[in-house]
Design an enzyme around this catalytic site. Sequence first.
Site, PDB file in Angstrom:
ATOM      1  N   LYS A 136       4.730  15.048  -6.865  1.00 24.96           N
ATOM      2  CA  LYS A 136       3.873  14.077  -6.174  1.00 24.96           C
ATOM      3  C   LYS A 136       4.784  13.120  -5.426  1.00 24.96           C
ATOM      4  CE  LYS A 136       0.575  10.338  -7.046  1.00 24.96           C
ATOM      5  NZ  LYS A 136      -0.110   9.585  -8.112  1.00 24.96           N
ATOM      6  N   LYS A 173       0.855  -1.186   0.000  1.00 30.74           N
ATOM      7  CA  LYS A 173       0.000   0.000   0.000  1.00 30.74           C
ATOM      8  C   LYS A 173       0.884   1.227   0.000  1.00 30.74           C
ATOM      9  CE  LYS A 173      -4.197  -1.679   2.211  1.00 30.74           C
ATOM     10  NZ  LYS A 173      -5.083  -1.552   3.396  1.00 30.74           N
ATOM     11  N   GLU A 174       0.494   2.192  -0.851  1.00 32.63           N
ATOM     12  CA  GLU A 174       1.191   3.474  -0.926  1.00 32.63           C
ATOM     13  C   GLU A 174       0.191   4.578  -0.637  1.00 32.63           C
ATOM     14  OE1 GLU A 174       3.007   4.163  -4.712  1.00 32.63           O
ATOM     15  OE2 GLU A 174       4.395   2.499  -4.493  1.00 32.63           O
TER      16      GLU A 174
END
Length: 158
Positions: A85, A72-73
């Site tokens: 970003k 998960k990021e």
Amino acid sequence: MFGSVEHELEMGVPAKETWDLFSTVRLGRFLEKEMPNLFQKVELVEGDGGLGSIFLKTIVPGKLGTGIVSCKEKVTKMDNENRIKENELIEGAYLELGFTIFKIRFEVKEKGEESSIIKTTLEYELKQEASANASLVSMAIQEAANVAQLAKLHLNQK
């Protein structure tokens, strides 16, 4: 052990076009389609793709070591004005291999009116007892370079 590595690539399209791919959920769909050898699936599980959003990436078995199948990021920085970003790994993948911090930053810079540069930076912290895994950073920046190259080909096909 702290460190960072960078990669830059001229894209051949205006900065707005490069940013439109790297700053949105389009990047997840792009990764699924163009890098099926690494990503089986990329899902937005929380948010709208912007700041605070969380993506779940399902990794092809065996790509990052035994038992690593997902990560998960979280989008921790989204600066549309400066086209930066930053995502931080919050679960799985490199965190299971001794890294305590693993961030990827995309920065899109103008290079004239008709071109741009994508600069990818990986920042990491690795536990001393896992220092043998430091070589994974080289693999990760190479994969990031592959993403940039595939994005360049994709964006220039229009």
